[in-house]
Design an enzyme around this catalytic site. Structure first.
Site, mmCIF file in Angstrom:
data_model
loop_
_atom_site.group_PDB
_atom_site.id
_atom_site.type_symbol
_atom_site.label_atom_id
_atom_site.label_comp_id
_atom_site.label_asym_id
_atom_site.label_seq_id
_atom_site.Cartn_x
_atom_site.Cartn_y
_atom_site.Cartn_z
ATOM 1 N N ALA A 44 0.915 -1.049 -0.138
ATOM 2 C CA ALA A 44 -0.064 -0.028 0.060
ATOM 3 C C ALA A 44 0.875 1.425 -0.099
ATOM 4 O O ALA A 44 0.730 2.166 -0.591
ATOM 5 C CB ALA A 44 -0.784 0.181 1.355
ATOM 6 N N GLU A 45 1.822 1.324 0.706
ATOM 7 C CA GLU A 45 2.824 2.324 0.856
ATOM 8 C C GLU A 45 4.343 1.900 0.939
ATOM 9 O O GLU A 45 4.544 1.035 1.783
ATOM 10 C CB GLU A 45 2.603 3.301 1.824
ATOM 11 C CG GLU A 45 2.143 4.570 1.585
ATOM 12 C CD GLU A 45 0.399 4.483 1.244
ATOM 13 O OE1 GLU A 45 -0.270 5.377 0.828
ATOM 14 O OE2 GLU A 45 -0.228 3.471 2.063
ATOM 15 N N THR A 46 5.158 2.830 0.325
ATOM 16 C CA THR A 46 6.430 2.412 0.571
ATOM 17 C C THR A 46 7.007 3.868 1.322
ATOM 18 O O THR A 46 6.706 4.936 0.574
ATOM 19 C CB THR A 46 7.297 2.341 -0.713
ATOM 20 O OG1 THR A 46 6.979 0.893 -1.027
ATOM 21 C CG2 THR A 46 8.678 2.248 -0.166
#
Length: 273
Positions: A44-46
């Site tokens: 979903a996020e880095t």
């Protein structure tokens, strides 16, 4: 350089929401390189960190597989966990410079405590097609940075099978963008949490997010008022995982508390551009 996959707001490994955190840079790589790595990670996020002259302050940016995000709670918690637990940063409190202003994180026993801006929502008319896109009746609708669809009960929230293409086409209004919807209900009495939710963001390249810190900047003011309480326990009911947050309203700020757990450490073999 090293990279960690960290489960944020997790009660155990493989719960909560995974985020990748890259070892801090001396200078920012190009936006294209960070976006490409985020797409490769396919989480979903880095989270990307930038060193500063202050050992307690870092630049912080978040990329989904598709775009740079203006605010991300779980990847902020994951970044703080990486600095505290993996890189042994010995400070009492971390400060992050982000697109949403300064964010602060400190230890709270086994949990981390994050100080985020509150996003009190306003009541709006339910957009045409929202109930059909979610697959269930919507009791009322609120809008902050995301649309909040209040459902009849917890079972309805857990049983949703949205049409993501239809969600992506919805008009969220002036503040809430299209394709970013929180479905939420108060939980049944006797459970350890007061509010249960799910979060869908196909416009961000995330059909469903396992646990969304930024959504609770809306939900805590909303349900704090609804339930008449300054602090609440929340559960985000992503199928098969689920995440837990303790939230508290403090005027224009919301305090989010949760655990981070490292599940993977890896090494990048591609030079930043």
């Amino acid at each position: 350089m090293r990279q960690w996959t960290i489960d944020a707001f997790a009660s155990a490994p493989f719960k909560g929401n995974p985020a990748c955190v890259v070892e801090p840079f001396d200078r920012w790589p190009s936006d294209a390189w960070m976006q490409a790595l985020a797409a490769e990670n396919n989480q979903a996020e880095t989270a990307f960190l930038l060193k500063t002259a202050d050992p307690a302050r870092f630049g912080l940016r978040w990329f989904t597989p598709a775009i740079e995000a203006p605010l991300c709670g779980h990847a902020t918690l994951a970044a703080a966990h990486a600095l505290f637990a993996e890189l042994d940063v010995e400070v009492g409190e971390l400060a992050f410079d982000t697109l949403s202003g300064e964010l602060r994180v400190k230890r709270d026993g086994e949990r981390l405590e994050m100080d985020f801006p509150a996003d009190p929502p306003r009541r709006v008319e339910t957009p045409e097609g929202l109930a059909e896109a979610l697959g269930a009746d919507v009791v009322e609708t609120w809008a902050g940075a995301y649309l909040v669809a209040v459902m009849r009960d917890e079972a309805t929230v857990r049983g949703l099978k949205p049409d993501f293409g239809a969600l992506n086409r919805l008009d969220g209004g002036a503040s809430a963008g299209p394709g970013q919807v929180v479905a939420v209900a108060t939980a049944d009495p006797g459970l350890p949490y007061a509010v249960v939710s799910r979060f869908f963001a196909p416009a961000f390249g995330i059909p469903e997010d396992p646990t969304t810190g930024s959504a609770h900047c809306i939900l805590m003011p909303l349900y704090g008022d609804k339930l008449g309480k300054p602090a609440l326990e929340f559960h985000q009911a992503y199928p098969g995982r689920g995440g837990d947050l303790s939230c508290e309203s403090r005027g224009a700020r919301v305090i989010l508390r949760g655990r981070g757990l490292t599940v993977v450490e890896s090494r990048l073999r591609v030079e930043p551009a």
